[in-house]
Design an enzyme around this catalytic site. Sequence first.
Site, mmCIF file in Angstrom:
data_model
loop_
_atom_site.group_PDB
_atom_site.id
_atom_site.type_symbol
_atom_site.label_atom_id
_atom_site.label_comp_id
_atom_site.label_asym_id
_atom_site.label_seq_id
_atom_site.Cartn_x
_atom_site.Cartn_y
_atom_site.Cartn_z
ATOM 1 N N ASN A 106 -0.015 2.540 8.537
ATOM 2 C CA ASN A 106 -0.600 1.261 8.945
ATOM 3 C C ASN A 106 -1.433 0.684 7.809
ATOM 4 O O ASN A 106 -2.235 1.393 7.204
ATOM 5 C CB ASN A 106 -1.506 1.510 10.169
ATOM 6 C CG ASN A 106 -2.138 0.248 10.706
ATOM 7 O OD1 ASN A 106 -1.517 -0.816 10.717
ATOM 8 N ND2 ASN A 106 -3.379 0.348 11.143
ATOM 9 N N HIS A 108 -4.464 -1.802 6.674
ATOM 10 C CA HIS A 108 -5.669 -2.323 7.327
ATOM 11 C C HIS A 108 -6.518 -3.071 6.298
ATOM 12 O O HIS A 108 -6.779 -2.548 5.208
ATOM 13 C CB HIS A 108 -6.476 -1.195 7.967
ATOM 14 C CG HIS A 108 -7.635 -1.705 8.751
ATOM 15 N ND1 HIS A 108 -7.497 -2.289 9.990
ATOM 16 C CD2 HIS A 108 -8.962 -1.780 8.439
ATOM 17 C CE1 HIS A 108 -8.680 -2.685 10.427
ATOM 18 N NE2 HIS A 108 -9.579 -2.387 9.505
ATOM 19 N N SER A 135 -6.896 -0.681 3.048
ATOM 20 C CA SER A 135 -6.567 0.728 3.275
ATOM 21 C C SER A 135 -5.154 0.868 3.801
ATOM 22 O O SER A 135 -4.631 -0.030 4.471
ATOM 23 C CB SER A 135 -7.517 1.353 4.310
ATOM 24 O OG SER A 135 -8.864 1.225 3.922
ATOM 25 N N ASP A 144 -7.700 3.366 13.928
ATOM 26 C CA ASP A 144 -7.795 3.256 12.462
ATOM 27 C C ASP A 144 -8.572 4.404 11.831
ATOM 28 O O ASP A 144 -9.181 4.246 10.771
ATOM 29 C CB ASP A 144 -8.416 1.901 12.047
ATOM 30 C CG ASP A 144 -7.539 0.730 12.468
ATOM 31 O OD1 ASP A 144 -6.303 0.883 12.476
ATOM 32 O OD2 ASP A 144 -8.085 -0.335 12.807
HETATM 33 C C1 GAR Z 1 -2.657 -7.568 7.231
HETATM 34 O O1 GAR Z 1 -3.823 -7.840 6.525
HETATM 35 C C2 GAR Z 1 -2.787 -6.236 7.948
HETATM 36 O O2 GAR Z 1 -3.496 -5.284 7.241
HETATM 37 C C3 GAR Z 1 -3.545 -6.658 9.172
HETATM 38 O O3 GAR Z 1 -2.895 -7.826 9.576
HETATM 39 C C4 GAR Z 1 -2.460 -8.527 8.404
HETATM 40 C C5 GAR Z 1 -1.018 -8.925 8.589
HETATM 41 O O4 GAR Z 1 -0.691 -9.951 7.719
HETATM 42 N N1 GAR Z 1 -3.522 -5.631 10.165
HETATM 43 C C6 GAR Z 1 -4.573 -5.342 10.926
HETATM 44 O O5 GAR Z 1 -5.617 -5.969 10.897
HETATM 45 C C7 GAR Z 1 -4.365 -4.190 11.875
HETATM 46 N N2 GAR Z 1 -5.603 -3.780 12.443
HETATM 47 P P1 GAR Z 1 0.834 -10.396 7.527
HETATM 48 O O6 GAR Z 1 1.445 -10.586 8.896
HETATM 49 O O7 GAR Z 1 0.740 -11.694 6.771
HETATM 50 O O8 GAR Z 1 1.516 -9.324 6.715
#
Ligand code: GAR
Length: 197
Positions: A106, A108, A135, A144
Amino acid sequence: MLKLVVLISGAGSNLRALLDASADAEFPARVVAIGADRDADGLALGEEYGVPTFSVPFTAYPDRDSWGDALIDEVRRWEPDVVVLSGLMRLVPPAVVDAFSPNLINTHPAYLPEFPGAHGVRDAIAAGVTQTGASLIVVDNSVDGGPIIAQERIPVLPGDTESSLHDRIKPVERRLLIQAVLDIANSHLDLKELARS
Ligand code: GAR
């Protein structure tokens, strides 16, 4: 060739980076399917890159466990080596962790264990910190809190908004993700061993 299933909820910009990397014949991994928990914009990348997509809408199931069971069935059809949660904004139930972890990773947008959860960037801004991070972790049954595969610090600049900061975090997430995929494919990173230690 390492087979990846990537699960998203949103735009899938980090997914796009993986798809671009996979377009290089030398890259040792391929995205074999893209899945989502909703009608995510990023599913359109499937058509653009010629990758199959599937959706397991969270709202179509009576509870998290039955959604998770349906997700497991869909993901397993593609026989992935690694399942990447790339902006899947949903806690996965224990059955999903049992089915795929430690080959369940995942991204983050914070320097875990700082700012876990759905609003990692917003929470860092609200806390007034001068640095946050990106991360990549192995998913376990915590929020997480799984083993950290890679992470990097990113400064919070004066005047940063959630969106300006997130825009600077995402390229770092992409780099960490692509490097980890390379390392797993080249046997330089052993997720089982990481999860044991
Ligand atoms: C990313 O920054 C990812 O790390 C985050 O959502 C975004 C997705 O962006 N995930 C979280 O916050 C999970 N807790 P994207 O759809 O443009 O790739």
